[in-house]
Motif scaffolding. Structure first.
Motif, mmCIF file in Angstrom:
data_model
loop_
_atom_site.group_PDB
_atom_site.id
_atom_site.type_symbol
_atom_site.label_atom_id
_atom_site.label_comp_id
_atom_site.label_asym_id
_atom_site.label_seq_id
_atom_site.Cartn_x
_atom_site.Cartn_y
_atom_site.Cartn_z
ATOM 1 N N ILE A 14 1.095 -1.039 0.061
ATOM 2 C CA ILE A 14 -0.391 -0.028 -0.050
ATOM 3 C C ILE A 14 0.200 1.325 -0.138
ATOM 4 C CG2 ILE A 14 -1.915 1.331 1.558
ATOM 5 C CD1 ILE A 14 -2.856 -1.556 2.302
ATOM 6 N N GLU A 15 0.240 1.960 -0.725
ATOM 7 C CA GLU A 15 1.277 3.058 -0.775
ATOM 8 C C GLU A 15 0.288 4.610 -0.620
ATOM 9 O OE1 GLU A 15 3.409 6.292 -4.495
ATOM 10 O OE2 GLU A 15 2.269 4.549 -5.249
ATOM 11 N N MET A 16 1.054 5.334 0.947
ATOM 12 C CA MET A 16 -0.049 6.067 1.377
ATOM 13 C C MET A 16 0.623 7.820 0.322
ATOM 14 S SD MET A 16 -1.105 4.133 4.819
ATOM 15 C CE MET A 16 0.017 3.349 5.607
ATOM 16 N N VAL A 17 -0.562 8.169 0.174
ATOM 17 C CA VAL A 17 0.689 9.441 -0.059
ATOM 18 C C VAL A 17 -0.405 10.571 0.524
ATOM 19 C CG1 VAL A 17 0.326 11.094 -2.216
ATOM 20 C CG2 VAL A 17 0.431 9.027 -2.779
ATOM 21 N N ARG A 18 0.565 11.116 2.175
ATOM 22 C CA ARG A 18 0.380 12.052 2.953
ATOM 23 C C ARG A 18 0.242 13.730 2.822
ATOM 24 N NH1 ARG A 18 -3.495 8.916 4.184
ATOM 25 N NH2 ARG A 18 -3.078 7.063 5.791
ATOM 26 N N GLN A 23 -0.824 14.862 -2.551
ATOM 27 C CA GLN A 23 -2.005 15.018 -3.090
ATOM 28 C C GLN A 23 -2.863 15.779 -4.477
ATOM 29 O OE1 GLN A 23 -3.138 15.701 0.951
ATOM 30 N NE2 GLN A 23 -2.993 13.450 1.708
ATOM 31 N N ALA A 37 -10.513 10.984 0.594
ATOM 32 C CA ALA A 37 -10.407 8.880 0.534
ATOM 33 C C ALA A 37 -10.112 8.637 -1.356
ATOM 34 C CB ALA A 37 -11.247 8.485 1.019
ATOM 35 N N HIS A 39 -8.670 6.055 -3.485
ATOM 36 C CA HIS A 39 -8.345 4.878 -3.456
ATOM 37 C C HIS A 39 -8.315 4.618 -4.893
ATOM 38 C CE1 HIS A 39 -9.905 4.722 0.881
ATOM 39 N NE2 HIS A 39 -8.245 5.689 0.775
#
Length: 100
Positions: A14-18, A23, A37, A39
């Motif tokens: 999982i790649e989380m873009v914070r 974003q 959100a 996804h």
């Protein structure tokens, strides 16, 4: 889950873009940076000749608040009915069809 569908999946993939700048580049509107959100799910066939991708995007937090209210109303109706079933999920709420 993908695993239940027979697709091996590792949560470490999982790649989380914070970062807000990243974003924005993903298409998140600036006014929703504090509540969204986005996804995207991407699957490739074993030989790489077929790919499948789908996404769902939520802008804002209203849908979560409304879902919470719907769930509370659903549970209140089950208590009033003296339901023998004691464990519910959001699928139960959606199937009842009383979403606001």
């Amino acid at each position: 889950s993908f695993n239940k569908l027979g697709v091996p999946f590792d949560v470490d993939a999982i790649e989380m873009v914070r970062e807000p700048e990243d974003q924005l580049q993903m298409g998140v509107p600036a006014e929703y940076l504090l509540g969204h959100a986005y996804h995207t799910y991407h699957l490739d066939s074993a030989d790489g000749t077929v790919s499948f991708e789908f996404q769902h995007n939520v802008r804002g937090r209203n849908v979560y608040a409304e879902g919470t209210v719907d769930a509370v109303e659903f549970l209140a109706s089950k208590v009033a009915e003296h339901s023998e079933k004691k464990l519910f999920d959001m699928i139960d709420v959606l199937q009842q069809g009383s979403m606001s």
